[in-house]
Design a protein around this motif. Structure first.
Motif, PDB file in Angstrom:
ATOM      1  N   ALA B 201      -2.979   0.767   1.643  1.00 31.70           N
ATOM      2  CA  ALA B 201      -3.118   0.743  -0.017  1.00 31.70           C
ATOM      3  C   ALA B 201      -2.330   1.505  -0.666  1.00 31.70           C
ATOM      4  CB  ALA B 201      -4.195  -0.153  -0.343  1.00 31.70           C
ATOM      5  N   VAL B 202      -2.447   2.615  -0.288  1.00 33.43           N
ATOM      6  CA  VAL B 202      -2.169   4.471  -1.141  1.00 33.43           C
ATOM      7  C   VAL B 202      -0.779   3.647  -1.173  1.00 33.43           C
ATOM      8  CG1 VAL B 202      -1.989   6.567  -0.928  1.00 33.43           C
ATOM      9  CG2 VAL B 202      -4.092   5.436  -0.378  1.00 33.43           C
ATOM     10  N   VAL B 203       0.140   3.689  -0.483  1.00 33.20           N
ATOM     11  CA  VAL B 203       1.601   3.759  -0.174  1.00 33.20           C
ATOM     12  C   VAL B 203       1.825   2.839  -1.130  1.00 33.20           C
ATOM     13  CG1 VAL B 203       3.822   3.194   0.819  1.00 33.20           C
ATOM     14  CG2 VAL B 203       1.685   4.037   2.083  1.00 33.20           C
ATOM     15  N   ILE B 216       4.098   3.531   7.672  1.00 25.71           N
ATOM     16  CA  ILE B 216       3.818   3.199   8.772  1.00 25.71           C
ATOM     17  C   ILE B 216       3.099   3.610  10.023  1.00 25.71           C
ATOM     18  CG2 ILE B 216       2.613   1.288   9.907  1.00 25.71           C
ATOM     19  CD1 ILE B 216       4.514  -0.872   8.555  1.00 25.71           C
ATOM     20  N   VAL B 217       4.096   5.154  10.312  1.00 19.95           N
ATOM     21  CA  VAL B 217       4.502   5.861  11.310  1.00 19.95           C
ATOM     22  C   VAL B 217       3.143   6.263  10.819  1.00 19.95           C
ATOM     23  CG1 VAL B 217       5.491   7.445  12.833  1.00 19.95           C
ATOM     24  CG2 VAL B 217       6.045   4.883  12.404  1.00 19.95           C
ATOM     25  N   VAL B 218       3.540   7.112   9.800  1.00 16.43           N
ATOM     26  CA  VAL B 218       2.466   8.286   8.982  1.00 16.43           C
ATOM     27  C   VAL B 218       1.377   7.763   9.123  1.00 16.43           C
ATOM     28  CG1 VAL B 218       2.225   9.682   6.879  1.00 16.43           C
ATOM     29  CG2 VAL B 218       4.310   9.647   8.150  1.00 16.43           C
ATOM     30  N   ILE B 219       0.882   6.473   8.654  1.00 17.83           N
ATOM     31  CA  ILE B 219      -0.630   6.776   8.668  1.00 17.83           C
ATOM     32  C   ILE B 219      -1.004   6.352  10.568  1.00 17.83           C
ATOM     33  CG2 ILE B 219      -2.007   4.339   8.296  1.00 17.83           C
ATOM     34  CD1 ILE B 219       0.133   3.722   5.940  1.00 17.83           C
ATOM     35  N   LEU B 220      -0.339   5.637  11.006  1.00 18.69           N
ATOM     36  CA  LEU B 220      -0.525   5.434  11.981  1.00 18.69           C
ATOM     37  C   LEU B 220      -0.935   6.895  13.057  1.00 18.69           C
ATOM     38  CD1 LEU B 220       1.571   2.686  13.871  1.00 18.69           C
ATOM     39  CD2 LEU B 220      -1.286   2.681  13.041  1.00 18.69           C
ATOM     40  N   SER B 221      -0.322   7.656  12.986  1.00 23.75           N
ATOM     41  CA  SER B 221      -0.341   8.947  13.432  1.00 23.75           C
ATOM     42  C   SER B 221      -1.580   9.755  12.771  1.00 23.75           C
ATOM     43  CB  SER B 221       0.703   9.847  13.746  1.00 23.75           C
ATOM     44  OG  SER B 221       1.706   9.409  13.322  1.00 23.75           O
ATOM     45  N   PHE B 222      -1.551   9.637  11.482  1.00 26.07           N
ATOM     46  CA  PHE B 222      -2.869  10.315  10.665  1.00 26.07           C
ATOM     47  C   PHE B 222      -4.466   9.601  11.751  1.00 26.07           C
ATOM     48  CE2 PHE B 222      -5.016  11.076   7.024  1.00 26.07           C
ATOM     49  CZ  PHE B 222      -4.972  12.742   6.667  1.00 26.07           C
ATOM     50  N   ILE B 223      -4.201   8.585  12.109  1.00 26.20           N
ATOM     51  CA  ILE B 223      -5.207   8.041  12.529  1.00 26.20           C
ATOM     52  C   ILE B 223      -5.545   8.071  13.871  1.00 26.20           C
ATOM     53  CG2 ILE B 223      -7.067   5.921  13.032  1.00 26.20           C
ATOM     54  CD1 ILE B 223      -5.495   4.918  10.457  1.00 26.20           C
ATOM     55  N   GLY B 293       1.348  -8.998   6.346  1.00 25.80           N
ATOM     56  CA  GLY B 293       1.704  -9.030   5.515  1.00 25.80           C
ATOM     57  C   GLY B 293       1.907  -7.014   4.927  1.00 25.80           C
ATOM     58  N   LEU B 294       1.701  -6.490   5.416  1.00 27.86           N
ATOM     59  CA  LEU B 294       1.411  -5.499   4.833  1.00 27.86           C
ATOM     60  C   LEU B 294       2.239  -4.281   5.617  1.00 27.86           C
ATOM     61  CD1 LEU B 294      -2.995  -5.076   4.276  1.00 27.86           C
ATOM     62  CD2 LEU B 294      -0.536  -4.661   2.847  1.00 27.86           C
ATOM     63  N   GLY B 295       2.839  -4.958   6.362  1.00 28.36           N
ATOM     64  CA  GLY B 295       3.268  -4.324   7.640  1.00 28.36           C
ATOM     65  C   GLY B 295       5.403  -4.106   7.023  1.00 28.36           C
ATOM     66  N   ILE B 296       6.040  -4.009   8.396  1.00 27.63           N
ATOM     67  CA  ILE B 296       7.123  -4.300   8.269  1.00 27.63           C
ATOM     68  C   ILE B 296       7.859  -5.948   7.373  1.00 27.63           C
ATOM     69  CG2 ILE B 296       9.904  -5.128   9.544  1.00 27.63           C
ATOM     70  CD1 ILE B 296       8.152  -2.326   9.674  1.00 27.63           C
ATOM     71  N   GLN B 297       8.983  -6.058   6.309  1.00 25.40           N
ATOM     72  CA  GLN B 297       9.196  -6.883   5.810  1.00 25.40           C
ATOM     73  C   GLN B 297      10.080  -7.492   5.946  1.00 25.40           C
ATOM     74  OE1 GLN B 297       6.646  -7.581   2.886  1.00 25.40           O
ATOM     75  NE2 GLN B 297       5.513  -5.802   3.879  1.00 25.40           N
ATOM     76  N   ASP B 298      10.233  -9.163   5.938  1.00 24.30           N
ATOM     77  CA  ASP B 298      11.146 -10.107   5.925  1.00 24.30           C
ATOM     78  C   ASP B 298      12.456  -8.987   5.464  1.00 24.30           C
ATOM     79  OD1 ASP B 298      11.347 -11.957   7.679  1.00 24.30           O
ATOM     80  OD2 ASP B 298      12.916 -13.145   5.872  1.00 24.30           O
ATOM     81  N   PRO B 299      13.865  -9.479   5.339  1.00 29.83           N
ATOM     82  CA  PRO B 299      14.136  -9.897   6.139  1.00 29.83           C
ATOM     83  C   PRO B 299      14.024  -8.249   7.434  1.00 29.83           C
ATOM     84  CG  PRO B 299      15.561  -8.958   5.077  1.00 29.83           C
ATOM     85  CD  PRO B 299      14.647  -8.615   4.367  1.00 29.83           C
ATOM     86  N   TYR B 300      13.297  -8.095   7.231  1.00 23.91           N
ATOM     87  CA  TYR B 300      13.729  -6.737   8.947  1.00 23.91           C
ATOM     88  C   TYR B 300      12.456  -7.284   9.959  1.00 23.91           C
ATOM     89  CZ  TYR B 300      15.979  -3.318   6.316  1.00 23.91           C
ATOM     90  OH  TYR B 300      17.603  -2.376   5.960  1.00 23.91           O
TER      91      TYR B 300
END
Lengths: 251, 353, 282
Positions: B201-203, B216-223, B293-300
């Protein structure tokens, strides 16, 4: 016990070559040699505890009328626990670190006798007392790492004599101890011999350690016994060059 | 030593199978552009939810011919759902090393050659199409890139942090250790998924796709770093008393050098196991984020947002192939766990038996 | 004066017991002179290893001061201290633990050149020369610690220490895990190397016999204190403290001690000079 023409090899290289020796009843037999002389291998081979890769090529180890190198697995297990006990150099590794010393000594009774809980505890405390531990109850409750080296070695010896074996094979039992403790542990072996009527096969690199207590000495070098005889004879009047060399370092 | 561990590992057939499958999946992800007939965004809306194309090896007379697919004739049923039928007179031969969408091999060499494909206007949907007529096979391969790389990159970052922080805490001990460990515990206190949502939510919402990916990568590693740091710290506490470490200290080596060269390498086998066992967590976390829907966005494409299409029961009933991303997540996670478990048995004698 | 200790104390909190401290080193005054090897003898628990580590600055002393060449290392920042550490090196008891098992011998030895500007060729040459001086083949460079016997590993540890050009080399039970023949060879080696490398030894051991040939002076420790200190010959011929006598009889004739071997010392017990540099605790 009598060992006849024992030969052990690794990759067809002989590391124990034609070793014969006789440990008399109620005697202390010292097997002396430098590292790599094959003295420890000899001791382990008798109980068939050799590391994989080491192979007994030939020989006999007669104990109580049987050849230990030929008997079945179950019979060997009985011999190992009850009739021949082993004491190692570093008691910290010989004890399981997550069980108390008392539990591990009692375990021997659980495996080989039908003693009940209270009797087991009583016997264990008595053993600890015999080996010269002043505070048996505390040691009983301690974990191996909480004891000093000397205490651990005594506790291991207590475990070894628990079932009144006829022979103890002690592999460098004092090498990791202070000199003052070495002498005390040696005296403990003498006391145990008298108390339990047992024999000791003492494996060591230090001729000095054995000079006051061994009845018989055999000196090993490169897998062969180079000299053997009564300890007075060998120590006073060494014939082989290697024995003389060993002696020169301890006097 | 290494050989022994390796041969022991090879005795575990599940682990070897897992390792091979992981190898194939990662290789496929690496060469996704080449292996996939289309790019991730190549869409043909008339082919919405087209079923997997049948590849024919025999013509109508039953004689063996080079493989081909039929063109599709689209009809609508009474609910205006599309029904796809083969057009007998339209054959598109399947050919290899064909021209297609532009891409760069490994991001370097620009080219347009794809492993296989059919001539336009024919389309080949190996594993069916999604709602916008995009090839699911191609999107799965491209999605694997993002899903797998988030796992590996996330682990790499959080483990570097975890190793270094744990190493410092364990090596210095005392107050340093206390402070670092309290911080670790703070991170471990929060339930992972809510922390994930909160940090997401901060992003800022106006980030572009690459920025979101990195966020997302940074958030995951942060946790993720805290739990590893704790374990490494414990190992370092005992390692720092080892005599070769003391010897290194008396030689006047810097603390950082001692930690990196003499202490951390001894935690390597544990770390390797921990890495293997925690990658699935990262893959799943990314998938969960993308699914809602909070991660990678279409069309990716990522496996998570591909799976998001399968949230409706109607779609699953009429186009069951859109569940395939879930299947790949499952297989990959399983493989990492099996390989990690086997590694633990081999490398960590304390837990094996 | 190479090293001077004044009233050094180091106490540890006892594990598992609250408010209890172990007085590992409890007020030690000691002087090590350049070229005069000192044997520090005592049983396990006497504080001798802790004392060695205090001199190595692996621990910080709780009280007192340790001067190395007149300089108190406790007053230096870690940045200032680091280059000085080379001057005091150590060889530990357990040769299986003192070399990093993941390092080849070349890597072990090459680490001593960090911070020095030496070309690769010069480093290689120095490593080969040093291996030769400790009696090892230069082929050893490419091998790993586990390929060597205990005695050979101690030689490697000595080689590593000497490559740092130390003033003081602390040998912490360095031969205690070796058998008598190998131990004697290592002692001979140390004697040979002393002149060549201008190093002074502090030999920490439980066995008086070991230090007889190597050390000019011996200090006996018990319960964190030095209880007797004398020239080696004096101590062997005329041990004054009963504990020293027990240690001697245990080491030389393998008689076990008759007296209690752990002493309690008050604040007032001090070393009394009996002449000729022979001190005994009172």
């Amino acid at each position: 016990m009598q060992i006849k023409n024992l030969a052990v090899s690794v990759n067809s290289k002989k590391i124990v070559d034609d070793v014969s020796l006789t440990v008399e009843e109620r005697s202390i037999f010292a097997l002396v040699g430098g590292s790599g002389s094959g003295k420890s291998t000899t001791g382990l081979a008798v109980l068939r505890l050799l590391a994989p890769g080491l192979e007994i090529k030939s020989g006999e180890a007669i104990f109580g009328g049987r050849d230990l190198l030929k008997i079945g697995a179950e019979e060997l297990r009985q011999v190992r626990g009850k009739e021949i006990a082993m004491v190692f150099q570093e008691p910290l590794y010989a004890f399981n670190p997550v069980l108390t010393v008392g539990q591990q000594i009692e375990e021997v009774f659980t495996a080989h006798t039908d003693f009940l809980g209270e009797k087991r505890l009583e016997e264990t405390l008595r053993l600890l007392d015999i080996v010269g531990i002043k505070d048996p109850l505390r040691v009983h409750k301690s974990y191996p790492h909480q004891l000093s080296g000397g205490m651990r070695q005594r506790a291991m010896i207590a475990q070894a004599v628990a079932l009144k074996p006829r022979l103890i094979i002690a592999d460098e039992p004092t090498s990791s101890l202070d000199v003052t403790l070495q002498a005390r542990v040696m005296e403990l072996f003498l006391k145990l011999r008298d108390e339990f009527d047992l024999s000791v096969l003492l494996i060591t690199h230090d001729l000095g350690v054995v000079q006051h207590m061994a009845d018989h000495v055999a000196v090993m070098n490169n897998g062969k016994i180079v000299e053997s005889g009564s300890s007075g004879e060998v120590l006073k009047n060494p014939k082989h060059q290697y024995t003389r060399e060993l002696l020169s370092y301890v006097s | 030593m290494k050989n022994r561990a390796w041969s022991q590992f090879c005795e575990n057939r599940w682990a070897v199978a897992g390792l091979i499958i992981l190898g194939i999946i990662h290789a496929a992800a690496l060469f996704a552009d080449f292996l996939a007939p289309y790019s991730f965004s190549n869409e043909e809306r008339t082919y919405s939810y087209a079923p997997p194309s049948k590849i024919h090896f025999r013509d109508e007379q039953g004689s063996l011919v080079p493989p081909f697919v039929y063109g599709a004739e689209i009809k609508f049923d009474e609910y205006r759902r599309r029904i796809y039928q083969d057009k007998a007179d339209e054959k598109y031969p399947l050919s290899f090393f064909v021209q297609g969408d532009k891409y760069k091999i490994l991001g370097l060499v620009p080219t347009t050659i794809h492993l296989f494909g059919v001539k336009e206007p024919g389309r080949i949907y190996l594993w069916g199409a999604d709602s916008r007529g995009r090839d699911l096979f191609s999107r799965l391969l491209h999605g694997a890139r993002i899903s797998l790389s988030i796992g590996i990159l996330g682990v790499a970052i959080s483990f570097s942090i975890g190793l270094l922080v744990g190493g410092i805490a364990g090596y210095y001990g005392g107050k340093t250790d206390d402070i670092i460990m309290r911080i670790c515990e703070m991170f471990m206190m929060f339930p992972g998924f809510y922390l994930l949502l909160a940090l997401r939510a901060v992003v800022p919402p106006n980030f572009n796709s690459i920025q979101v990916y990195l966020a997302i990568v940074v958030i995951l590693s942060f946790i993720g770093w805290a739990s590893l740091a704790r374990v490494i710290r414990g190992m370092c506490l005992s390692l720092r008393e080892r005599e070769f470490v003391l010897a290194a200290k008396t030689m006047g080596l810097s603390d950082l050098r001692i930690i990196i060269r003499h202490i951390l390498p001894h935690t390597l086998s544990y770390s390797l196991i921990a890495v293997m066992l925690s990658i699935p967590g990262y893959i799943l976390a990314e998938s969960s984020l993308s699914l809602i829907g909070l991660g990678i966005q279409d069309p990716y494409a990522s496996w998570g947002n591909l799976l998001a299409e399968a949230m409706g029961i109607v779609q699953i009933k009429f186009a069951p192939w859109i569940l395939l991303p879930g299947f790949f997540i499952f297989i990959t996670v399983m493989c990492f766990n099996v390989v990690g478990d086997a590694l633990r048995d081999v490398l960590d004698p304390k837990t094996s038996q | 004066m190479l090293v001077e200790l004044r009233g050094v104390k180091k106490h540890f909190a006892a594990v598992g017991a609250q408010n209890k401290v172990i007085k590992a080193v409890d007020g030690v005054d000691l002087v090590i002179k350049q070229g005069e090897n000192l044997g520090l003898v005592g049983e396990s628990g006497s504080g001798k290893t802790t004392l060695g580590r205090l001199i190595l600055k692996l621990y910080d002393a709780d009280a007192g001061s340790i001067l190395f060449e007149g300089q108190d290392w406790a007053k230096l920042s870690s940045r200032e201290l680091r280059p000085l550490r080379r001057k005091v090196q150590v060889v530990f008891q357990d040769p299986y633990n003192s070399l990093d098992p993941r390092f080849s011998i070349r890597a072990v030895l090459a680490e001593t050149f960090l911070g020095q500007k030496l070309t690769k060729a010069a480093q290689e040459q120095r490593m080969k020369d040093m291996l030769k001086s400790v009696g090892l083949d230069e082929q050893a460079l490419n091998r790993f610690p586990h390929e060597f016997s205990g005695g050979e590993r101690q030689r490697i540890a000595i080689a590593r220490s000497l490559l740092m050009n130390p003033k003081l080399l602390i040998l912490d039970e360095a031969v205690s895990s070796l058998d008598v023949l190998i131990a004697a060879q290592i002692i001979e080696l140390l004697k040979d190397l002393q002149a060549q490398y201008q190093v002074t030894y502090l030999f920490i051991t439980h066995n008086l016999r070991v230090v007889k040939k190597l050390c000019q002076k011996i200090a006996v420790m018990n319960s964190g204190r030095i209880i007797e200190m004398a020239k080696t010959d004096d101590l062997f011929q005329q041990p004054l403290h009963p504990y020293t006598q027990e240690l001697l009889s245990a080491a030389l004739s393998y008689r076990s001690p008759k007296v209690e071997t752990v002493y309690q010392f008050g604040e007032k017990s001090v070393l009394i000079d009996h002449g000729n540099g022979h001190f005994v605790v009172k």
